[in-house]
Design a protein around this motif. Sequence first.
Motif, PDB file in Angstrom:
ATOM      1  N   ILE A  55       9.308 -14.013 -17.424  1.00  0.00           N
ATOM      2  CA  ILE A  55       9.728 -12.790 -18.103  1.00  0.00           C
ATOM      3  C   ILE A  55       8.673 -11.704 -17.939  1.00  0.00           C
ATOM      4  N   ASP A  56       7.597 -12.013 -17.203  1.00  0.00           N
ATOM      5  CA  ASP A  56       6.577 -11.008 -16.935  1.00  0.00           C
ATOM      6  C   ASP A  56       7.156  -9.915 -16.044  1.00  0.00           C
ATOM      7  N   GLU A  57       6.861  -8.667 -16.388  1.00  0.00           N
ATOM      8  CA  GLU A  57       7.359  -7.552 -15.591  1.00  0.00           C
ATOM      9  C   GLU A  57       6.346  -7.178 -14.518  1.00  0.00           C
ATOM     10  N   VAL A  58       6.851  -6.975 -13.315  1.00  0.00           N
ATOM     11  CA  VAL A  58       6.008  -6.635 -12.171  1.00  0.00           C
ATOM     12  C   VAL A  58       6.672  -5.505 -11.391  1.00  0.00           C
ATOM     13  N   TRP A  59       5.971  -5.017 -10.392  1.00  0.00           N
ATOM     14  CA  TRP A  59       6.554  -4.078  -9.441  1.00  0.00           C
ATOM     15  C   TRP A  59       7.179  -4.867  -8.295  1.00  0.00           C
ATOM     16  N   PHE A  60       8.222  -4.284  -7.720  1.00  0.00           N
ATOM     17  CA  PHE A  60       8.869  -4.879  -6.548  1.00  0.00           C
ATOM     18  C   PHE A  60       9.117  -3.772  -5.528  1.00  0.00           C
ATOM     19  N   SER A  61       8.788  -4.044  -4.271  1.00  0.00           N
ATOM     20  CA  SER A  61       9.009  -3.066  -3.199  1.00  0.00           C
ATOM     21  C   SER A  61       9.788  -3.722  -2.074  1.00  0.00           C
ATOM     22  N   HIS A  62      10.674  -2.968  -1.461  1.00  0.00           N
ATOM     23  CA  HIS A  62      11.369  -3.488  -0.287  1.00  0.00           C
ATOM     24  C   HIS A  62      11.600  -2.374   0.719  1.00  0.00           C
ATOM     25  N   THR A  85      -0.039   3.777  -2.882  1.00  0.00           N
ATOM     26  CA  THR A  85       0.616   4.852  -3.625  1.00  0.00           C
ATOM     27  C   THR A  85       2.079   4.488  -3.815  1.00  0.00           C
ATOM     28  N   ALA A  86       2.496   4.317  -5.054  1.00  0.00           N
ATOM     29  CA  ALA A  86       3.886   3.953  -5.340  1.00  0.00           C
ATOM     30  C   ALA A  86       4.771   5.188  -5.278  1.00  0.00           C
ATOM     31  N   ARG A  87       5.985   4.975  -4.790  1.00  0.00           N
ATOM     32  CA  ARG A  87       6.997   6.038  -4.663  1.00  0.00           C
ATOM     33  C   ARG A  87       6.466   7.219  -3.848  1.00  0.00           C
ATOM     34  N   GLU A  88       5.748   6.916  -2.784  1.00  0.00           N
ATOM     35  CA  GLU A  88       5.152   7.965  -1.952  1.00  0.00           C
ATOM     36  C   GLU A  88       6.209   8.848  -1.310  1.00  0.00           C
ATOM     37  N   PRO A 107      -3.123   7.107  -5.300  1.00  0.00           N
ATOM     38  CA  PRO A 107      -3.420   5.730  -4.866  1.00  0.00           C
ATOM     39  C   PRO A 107      -4.325   4.983  -5.847  1.00  0.00           C
ATOM     40  N   ASN A 108      -3.970   3.710  -6.065  1.00  0.00           N
ATOM     41  CA  ASN A 108      -4.758   2.791  -6.880  1.00  0.00           C
ATOM     42  C   ASN A 108      -4.743   1.422  -6.205  1.00  0.00           C
ATOM     43  N   ASN A 109      -5.640   0.564  -6.626  1.00  0.00           N
ATOM     44  CA  ASN A 109      -5.635  -0.798  -6.100  1.00  0.00           C
ATOM     45  C   ASN A 109      -4.507  -1.606  -6.736  1.00  0.00           C
ATOM     46  N   ARG A 110      -3.883  -2.433  -5.939  1.00  0.00           N
ATOM     47  CA  ARG A 110      -2.841  -3.317  -6.452  1.00  0.00           C
ATOM     48  C   ARG A 110      -3.079  -4.745  -5.973  1.00  0.00           C
ATOM     49  N   LEU A 111      -2.583  -5.711  -6.760  1.00  0.00           N
ATOM     50  CA  LEU A 111      -2.557  -7.119  -6.382  1.00  0.00           C
ATOM     51  C   LEU A 111      -1.157  -7.400  -5.865  1.00  0.00           C
ATOM     52  N   VAL A 112      -1.044  -7.966  -4.661  1.00  0.00           N
ATOM     53  CA  VAL A 112       0.265  -8.024  -4.020  1.00  0.00           C
ATOM     54  C   VAL A 112       0.376  -9.242  -3.116  1.00  0.00           C
ATOM     55  N   PHE A 113       1.586  -9.771  -2.998  1.00  0.00           N
ATOM     56  CA  PHE A 113       1.885 -10.712  -1.917  1.00  0.00           C
ATOM     57  C   PHE A 113       3.205 -10.301  -1.282  1.00  0.00           C
ATOM     58  N   GLN A 114       3.371 -10.699  -0.030  1.00  0.00           N
ATOM     59  CA  GLN A 114       4.523 -10.268   0.762  1.00  0.00           C
ATOM     60  C   GLN A 114       5.460 -11.435   1.024  1.00  0.00           C
ATOM     61  N   LEU A 115       6.765 -11.150   0.957  1.00  0.00           N
ATOM     62  CA  LEU A 115       7.803 -12.127   1.269  1.00  0.00           C
ATOM     63  C   LEU A 115       8.508 -11.678   2.543  1.00  0.00           C
ATOM     64  N   ASP A 116       8.472 -12.528   3.565  1.00  0.00           N
ATOM     65  CA  ASP A 116       9.022 -12.157   4.863  1.00  0.00           C
ATOM     66  C   ASP A 116       8.403 -10.826   5.307  1.00  0.00           C
ATOM     67  N   SER A 117       9.171  -9.967   5.939  1.00  0.00           N
ATOM     68  CA  SER A 117       8.573  -8.733   6.470  1.00  0.00           C
ATOM     69  C   SER A 117       8.907  -7.493   5.657  1.00  0.00           C
ATOM     70  N   ASP A 118       9.827  -7.620   4.672  1.00  0.00           N
ATOM     71  CA  ASP A 118      10.337  -6.405   4.035  1.00  0.00           C
ATOM     72  C   ASP A 118      10.291  -6.398   2.513  1.00  0.00           C
ATOM     73  N   HIS A 119       9.608  -7.370   1.886  1.00  0.00           N
ATOM     74  CA  HIS A 119       9.596  -7.431   0.424  1.00  0.00           C
ATOM     75  C   HIS A 119       8.184  -7.709  -0.085  1.00  0.00           C
ATOM     76  N   TRP A 120       7.825  -7.035  -1.195  1.00  0.00           N
ATOM     77  CA  TRP A 120       6.509  -7.202  -1.803  1.00  0.00           C
ATOM     78  C   TRP A 120       6.662  -7.314  -3.320  1.00  0.00           C
ATOM     79  N   ILE A 121       5.897  -8.200  -3.926  1.00  0.00           N
ATOM     80  CA  ILE A 121       5.823  -8.320  -5.385  1.00  0.00           C
ATOM     81  C   ILE A 121       4.384  -8.036  -5.778  1.00  0.00           C
ATOM     82  N   TRP A 122       4.191  -7.159  -6.783  1.00  0.00           N
ATOM     83  CA  TRP A 122       2.823  -6.721  -7.045  1.00  0.00           C
ATOM     84  C   TRP A 122       2.658  -6.153  -8.450  1.00  0.00           C
ATOM     85  N   TRP A 175      10.762   1.275  -0.766  1.00  0.00           N
ATOM     86  CA  TRP A 175      11.180   1.730  -2.088  1.00  0.00           C
ATOM     87  C   TRP A 175      10.495   0.874  -3.148  1.00  0.00           C
ATOM     88  N   ASP A 176       9.989   1.512  -4.181  1.00  0.00           N
ATOM     89  CA  ASP A 176       9.212   0.834  -5.218  1.00  0.00           C
ATOM     90  C   ASP A 176       9.952   0.868  -6.552  1.00  0.00           C
TER      91      ASP A 176
END
Length: 367
Positions: free
Chosen positions: A3-10, A100-103, A114-129, A41-42
């Motif tokens: 239930i933790d909220e995170v950012w998601f980018s694809h 930079t989110a929503r650049e 821009p800020n530092n983020r903690l992130v991992f990537q799924l395949d080539s088009d998705h990021w959770i951070w 998109w973030d």
Amino acid sequence: MTIDEVWFSHREKRYKTKIKLFSIKNFLKKTFSWTDNKEIWDWDHCTIGLARAIDDRLIVVVRSKTNKNSRYMGKKPVELRYMLGFEVNSISEPYIESYTARENHSDPEKRVGPNNRLVFQLDSDHWIWEWAKEGEDINSSIIYRLYNQINNEMISSSIKSDNIFKIGVKINHDDKIIPVIYQPAVDSLDNFVREVHCKKKSLNANGSYEVEVTIIFENEKLREHFYLHKAYELIRLRWLYGRKYDIESFKILDNKGLDNKKFIFKGIYSNGHNLIHDDIHGDKESHIPHNIKYFFMDNNHPVVFINTSNHAMAEHDTNHELWKWEYIPWLENAPVECGSMSREEIESQFIGFRKRLVMLIHGILKN
């Protein structure tokens, strides 16, 4: 899963909508199409879940929600729910980077960083951070915990492969059959679901029965071309239907003790067509039963996907790249009204001039 909220980018293509002239029946509509421009998109305030398809593919399910006041629901606050699912085959270890989110947002005030983020990537088009916190160890972060959960599931399967979406939503309506509906969340089309009605028909001798499901959609509004929208609305309201809403119906067959539940989408089956298509009327001449592919929480809540611009639907999703509105009709704060009227009862509330004219002529001939 969490239930933790995170950012998601694809990374996805941009899409566009434009006004198109149709027949006199449909007059003017907005159409959907993809462009060739890909961008990242973030999305913030997302939760992450995992599921396994029947064929054991691992699916990451991203959900988000927001609150707003709904005029249609009497100006009361409602909860809009969003969902995006995708298959995952590879994952990177978490790392730290400047971002930079929503650049690409047109409004500079919506950009973050821009800020530092903690992130991992799924395949080539998705990021959770998530944004990095001062002094935080990446190994003790939410991101690292999510990474471990997904990576461990990829290495050794622990999630049951079934067709049931499990997300912890309360069900308090006994054994009523009420579908959960997913629709591409393209705001500029203005084709929101407004009401979902489920009418149980009489029992057959073998104990089976039908549930007629009728969905009322908000008719699209041509806000940028107000005078065209008014003409369109008048044709629908005064001549054709006596209403400005779109109405579609399908059936759920409940074969008690016999076969599984089935869908019948007479005249509105989407087949493999997606949101680009706007004049799809599959299964037009016959009542073809379709196996239900997914259920929500239990087998009394089959999942329906609205796939095309003219609301053709199916038991499967044809718009995998797009976020979906997740309509759970029975929730108290749902953005849709959950009712039990039949299609006939709903239609009887709206009588257009054409129908009035037919009724008048019929009355004259009868006398």
